[in-house]
Design a protein around this motif. Sequence first.
Motif, PDB file in Angstrom:
ATOM      1  N   GLY A 180      27.001  -8.140 -27.151  1.00 33.00           N
ATOM      2  CA  GLY A 180      28.076  -8.362 -27.881  1.00 33.00           C
ATOM      3  C   GLY A 180      28.860  -9.701 -27.718  1.00 33.00           C
ATOM      4  N   ALA A 181      28.816 -10.187 -26.208  1.00 34.22           N
ATOM      5  CA  ALA A 181      29.828 -10.959 -26.042  1.00 34.22           C
ATOM      6  C   ALA A 181      29.341 -12.424 -26.063  1.00 34.22           C
ATOM      7  N   TRP A 182      29.878 -13.475 -26.734  1.00 35.68           N
ATOM      8  CA  TRP A 182      29.823 -14.593 -27.110  1.00 35.68           C
ATOM      9  C   TRP A 182      30.087 -15.760 -26.165  1.00 35.68           C
ATOM     10  N   GLU A 183      31.254 -15.429 -25.633  1.00 36.02           N
ATOM     11  CA  GLU A 183      31.896 -16.230 -24.720  1.00 36.02           C
ATOM     12  C   GLU A 183      30.956 -16.848 -23.527  1.00 36.02           C
ATOM     13  N   PRO A 184      30.191 -16.181 -22.880  1.00 37.42           N
ATOM     14  CA  PRO A 184      29.249 -16.741 -22.065  1.00 37.42           C
ATOM     15  C   PRO A 184      28.516 -17.931 -22.227  1.00 37.42           C
TER      16      PRO A 184
ATOM     17  N   TYR B  62      38.772 -23.429 -30.195  1.00 35.03           N
ATOM     18  CA  TYR B  62      38.620 -22.520 -28.868  1.00 35.03           C
ATOM     19  C   TYR B  62      38.013 -23.216 -27.838  1.00 35.03           C
ATOM     20  N   VAL B  63      36.967 -23.955 -28.291  1.00 29.83           N
ATOM     21  CA  VAL B  63      36.111 -24.662 -27.011  1.00 29.83           C
ATOM     22  C   VAL B  63      36.741 -25.780 -26.740  1.00 29.83           C
ATOM     23  N   PRO B  64      37.545 -26.069 -25.444  1.00 28.63           N
ATOM     24  CA  PRO B  64      38.213 -27.358 -25.061  1.00 28.63           C
ATOM     25  C   PRO B  64      37.207 -28.605 -25.057  1.00 28.63           C
ATOM     26  N   VAL B  65      37.420 -29.922 -25.454  1.00 27.22           N
ATOM     27  CA  VAL B  65      36.847 -30.781 -25.002  1.00 27.22           C
ATOM     28  C   VAL B  65      37.389 -31.610 -23.942  1.00 27.22           C
TER      29      VAL B  65
END
Length: 101
Positions: free
Chosen positions: A33-37, A82-85
Amino acid sequence: MAATADGLPPDGAVDVDAPDAGLRAALSAARSGAWEPAAELLARTRVDRDWDRRGQYSAGLAELALHHTGWFDEWRRVPITYVPVPSHLASPPRRPPRCGK
């Protein structure tokens, strides 16, 4: 599974397209259930400009998302910011269009 007559393992016993350690970890986390990785893995390929690996990772994650949707649905709800560039990859600021005479 019995070996083939040539001494080779039977079809299906060998995974020739096995994911690398990074993708395996992201897939395992996604199944929980974890999407962060998965997001971090894809962000790293963007920073490294490793487009071939990014395509492979995307395909593996998409395949999993077909059968385990919860993690992907959660990821889709996260604001894009959320996802830094990294600054060296960011687009330069755009000037507003000129209203000329």
